[in-house]
Scaffold this motif. Structure first.
Motif, PDB file in Angstrom:
ATOM      1  N   LEU A  10      28.400  19.727 -26.733  1.00 14.16           N
ATOM      2  CA  LEU A  10      29.439  19.928 -25.719  1.00 14.16           C
ATOM      3  C   LEU A  10      29.381  21.282 -25.017  1.00 14.16           C
ATOM      4  N   ASP A  11      29.168  22.343 -25.785  1.00 13.56           N
ATOM      5  CA  ASP A  11      29.285  23.678 -25.197  1.00 13.56           C
ATOM      6  C   ASP A  11      28.030  24.131 -24.455  1.00 13.56           C
ATOM      7  N   ALA A  69      29.529   8.834 -22.507  1.00 11.11           N
ATOM      8  CA  ALA A  69      30.620   8.994 -21.535  1.00 11.11           C
ATOM      9  C   ALA A  69      31.272  10.363 -21.687  1.00 11.11           C
ATOM     10  N   ILE A  70      31.381  10.832 -22.924  1.00 10.21           N
ATOM     11  CA  ILE A  70      31.946  12.172 -23.150  1.00 10.21           C
ATOM     12  C   ILE A  70      31.059  13.207 -22.450  1.00 10.21           C
ATOM     13  N   ALA A 128      30.949  12.797 -18.504  1.00  8.43           N
ATOM     14  CA  ALA A 128      32.136  13.268 -17.780  1.00  8.43           C
ATOM     15  C   ALA A 128      32.099  14.785 -17.628  1.00  8.43           C
ATOM     16  N   ILE A 129      31.770  15.467 -18.714  1.00  3.48           N
ATOM     17  CA  ILE A 129      31.727  16.935 -18.665  1.00  3.48           C
ATOM     18  C   ILE A 129      30.611  17.384 -17.718  1.00  3.48           C
ATOM     19  N   ALA A 173      31.502  16.663 -14.086  1.00  4.69           N
ATOM     20  CA  ALA A 173      32.538  17.603 -13.631  1.00  4.69           C
ATOM     21  C   ALA A 173      31.912  18.967 -13.341  1.00  4.69           C
ATOM     22  N   ILE A 203      33.740   5.302 -16.008  1.00  2.60           N
ATOM     23  CA  ILE A 203      34.897   6.106 -16.418  1.00  2.60           C
ATOM     24  C   ILE A 203      34.530   7.593 -16.366  1.00  2.60           C
ATOM     25  N   ALA A 204      33.365   7.920 -16.927  1.00  3.33           N
ATOM     26  CA  ALA A 204      32.925   9.318 -16.920  1.00  3.33           C
ATOM     27  C   ALA A 204      32.791   9.833 -15.488  1.00  3.33           C
ATOM     28  N   HIS A 259      34.188   8.710 -12.732  1.00  3.47           N
ATOM     29  CA  HIS A 259      35.461   8.818 -12.017  1.00  3.47           C
ATOM     30  C   HIS A 259      36.312   9.977 -12.549  1.00  3.47           C
ATOM     31  N   ALA A 260      36.314  10.157 -13.853  1.00  2.55           N
ATOM     32  CA  ALA A 260      37.073  11.284 -14.425  1.00  2.55           C
ATOM     33  C   ALA A 260      36.577  12.603 -13.831  1.00  2.55           C
ATOM     34  N   ILE A 286      37.656  13.011 -10.025  1.00  7.43           N
ATOM     35  CA  ILE A 286      39.038  13.484  -9.857  1.00  7.43           C
ATOM     36  C   ILE A 286      39.038  15.007  -9.736  1.00  7.43           C
ATOM     37  N   VAL A 287      38.292  15.665 -10.603  1.00  7.89           N
ATOM     38  CA  VAL A 287      38.342  17.129 -10.610  1.00  7.89           C
ATOM     39  C   VAL A 287      37.325  17.756  -9.659  1.00  7.89           C
TER      40      VAL A 287
END
Lengths: 429, 429
Positions: free
Chosen positions: A268-269, A307-308, A311-312, A315, A347-348, A350-351, A354-355
């Motif tokens: 993640l990081d 997806a996690i 999305a990151i 974004a 989903i990823a 679109h999430a 949004i941002v």
């Protein structure tokens, strides 16, 4: 508004259609295509679509036969399922059966962007022809690329960054997972076996000439992408990304649109840093990522893991998400896996949109939330990412009171909230 | 090493067991419990478990009957499925059938932490007793809290921050979704209807005395959490968080362990700020979040939407993830939904633990990646988050060559990569 020609053989029709879909003015779009920060594809019966700066994040579904499952009909079922589920692009990665026939059948029935990975077929044919994959010649490889391009594909993944130097860089920092890209590992093995440079790198100008002739974009494959979170952002990956950056410039100069593929498995990081590196080193070329998967331990659920990460990553600036299905690391996906994979990636995407401030993205959510607050189930169903799934779930669980749901019934928070609002307004409704 | 008593009625056995599980020394753990940055629960037949600073991120599964589906046996099936899937805690949110009987049956069969939301039952009984939920009295509400505590629950969600002032704050910034917390909306409606303050706030000292008597932790409910991405981090939510911060200090002073619940629906780029706000305003109390969901448009797939938000939130410091199932926003979850929800949240929690540096987290991934590189399918299955799912998927898709998978067969990247490595080593293997 005047619109200059974006170049790269992108037609005025394609430009106009994309500008309309993306709610962006055509001149700005044209400029970005010229600069290479947006890649525009499609037209001639294929839905025009752009990936890159300011565009809606797009989703690709990988399809294709394998040696164990060479069935064309099954792959066409997956194609239709992927498109119905909302995939913006598909890739035919077939390695089993009559690969030419399969690709042509997929193209004939595919209304969205189609990409391929010619190197698989080149190795498969080398085995048939020479009795050994490693005996493939550079000429044979380029001929297969040309054959794919002639079949009206929109983009080709080519692992041009797997070079003697980048494979050597791998050795400076030992990996747990080695090379996990199928094309990348086969090419690296070929290079070692033949003590030769990767033909896709050595003969890159010839390759670009072929792509240019057919108006096919290059997806610069990340043959050295990490396949374990332990291996993320390592010397081999970064060395390859630097080479891909040089190849992006050469592609643009040769009139070929280029985008760059990325990981893979990334904790993640490190995801934001991966996007920054690609954007900086590859001259803001659109970034196409596989996942990334934020853990290695969830085979059977890698659509969620992906997806996690997706999305990151989106974004942070990634432009194009290759789906991951629940079958990743386990086997060839089924039709159900394809649908789950597309939905998870959408989903990823679109999430992130949004941002990212993609025009219209947040409005979709707001319409859904208004429908929820009105207990307007018809509108909720129609606005859902997957209306059929909503219908099925609701249908499975009938309620005494159709306006509520089987979770809360008379304890419905929407009703209590509306009751309070109405009471507060002094309304008798 | 000497270990001082952590207080809050946490036994030496519970402390020792948690210290061992979390690979932390007992003195440090004890200090964090005393400070309130870690909440330790369980013991007396319930698996000891801690949430908070430096602990593994935990996962809760919500269960419970509804008026439409009051079936106890079905809920027990879900309990066993949730525990088997790896839930660290479950909450019984029953609102249908004999709620006392259901809670006691769940407690009897539940080996992990159990939480409840007493306010639902208080409203349900008020309807039975007075013919109208809104006629519930404060005494009745507190009596139900005491009844739950006497049944050996580990924590209770109590929406003490839904006050006249915080509900008024909601009006300063209009919402799309209103109040979406079931308990929060019912309490707000009750307050409006009776023109009275929330008994859980007004009589907070009495509430704490009950919780203290039974050694039950308080989960300070976020009755005003946003239920739409448009409503995230708004005046009402932040006003409530400030009140919850005050209530955390009063709980600690009264000898009651406290943690704080959070959203809900939050766009990707506001998640870190939500964690910061909770940690700052609530004096580093452990943070327990529902999702958060990063988009409103994916009913049927909200376990994925929640896993995206949960991973980011936990990586930023959230300590406890309440799962979201695919049935969220649509109906009561099935057993399959419960399993999907737990698995999705466990992925989010583990992806975060890798980057939080939780002892042992990354090692799990590394073991899996080594097994993958060795094509050791037995080890991959055993190391998987869900070995059964791996077995099923592999079993569905037999291959000619058992050591490969149906995706790649002879194009296996692991083999090509290993071939290259062996060739490079000059090995004849």
């Amino acid at each position: 508004m005047t619109t200059s020609d974006p170049g790269f053989g992108v037609s005025a029709d394609v430009l106009a259609r994309i500008a309309q879909d993306e709610k962006i003015d055509a001149a700005t779009l044209s400029e970005r295509i010229q600069q290479g920060t947006v890649v525009a594809m499609g037209g001639d019966g294929v839905l025009p679509m752009a990936i890159g700066a300011g565009m809606r994040t797009k989703v690709n579904a990988n399809l294709g036969t394998s040696p164990d499952y060479p069935d064309l009909a099954g792959e066409l079922d997956k194609l239709h399922a992927a498109v119905a589920a909302g995939a913006d692009a598909v890739m035919d990665l077939s390695t089993g059966g009559d690969i030419d026939e399969i690709r042509r059948a997929v193209r004939a029935e595919c209304p969205v962007l189609l990409g391929t990975v010619p190197v698989y077929q080149a190795f498969a044919e080398a085995e048939d022809r020479h009795g050994e994959m490693m005996r493939m010649t550079g000429d044979e490889l380029l001929e297969v690329v040309a054959r794919h391009c002639a079949d009206n594909i929109d983009f080709a993944t080519l692992h041009c960054g797997v070079t003697r130097a980048t494979v050597a860089a791998l050795k400076t920092q030992p990996r747990i997972g080695g090379i996990v890209s199928r094309g990348g590992s086969l090419l690296a093995a070929w290079m070692r076996h033949n003590n030769a440079e990767n033909p896709l790198y050595e003969r890159y100008d010839e390759l670009l000439a072929i792509l240019r002739e057919y108006g096919v974009a290059i997806s610069l494959g990340d043959g050295l992408r990490p396949g374990a979170v332990a291996d993320a952002t390592d010397a081999g990956q970064v060395a390859e990304t630097r080479v891909l950056g040089e190849l992006v410039l050469r592609a643009r100069a040769a009139g070929v649109q280029a985008f760059v593929e990325g990981p893979g498995h990334v904790p993640l990081d490190q995801i934001e840093a991966n996007v920054l590196l690609e954007k900086r080193l590859c001259h803001d070329a659109p970034f196409y990522v596989l996942g990334p998967l934020v853990t290695d331990v969830a085979p059977g659920y890698d659509h969620i893991t992906g997806a996690i990460g997706g999305a990151i990553c989106a974004a942070a600036g990634a432009d194009f998400l290759c789906y991951v299905t629940p079958a990743e690391h386990l086997g060839l996906p089924t039709v159900a896996d394809v649908i789950d994979g597309v939905m998870a990636s959408r989903i990823a995407a679109h999430a992130a949109d949004i941002v990212k401030g993609v025009p219209g993205a947040r409005e979709w959510d707001d319409r859904m939330s208004r429908a929820r607050h009105e207990l307007d189930w018809r509108a909720m169903e129609n606005l859902a990412l997957d209306p059929g799934r909503v219908r099925l779930t609701r249908g499975d669980r009938p309620t005494a009171d159709d306006a509520a749901c089987s979770m809360c019934g008379k304890f419905c928070s929407v009703r209590a909230s509306r009751f309070m609002e109405q009471d507060a307004e002094g309304s008798a409704r």
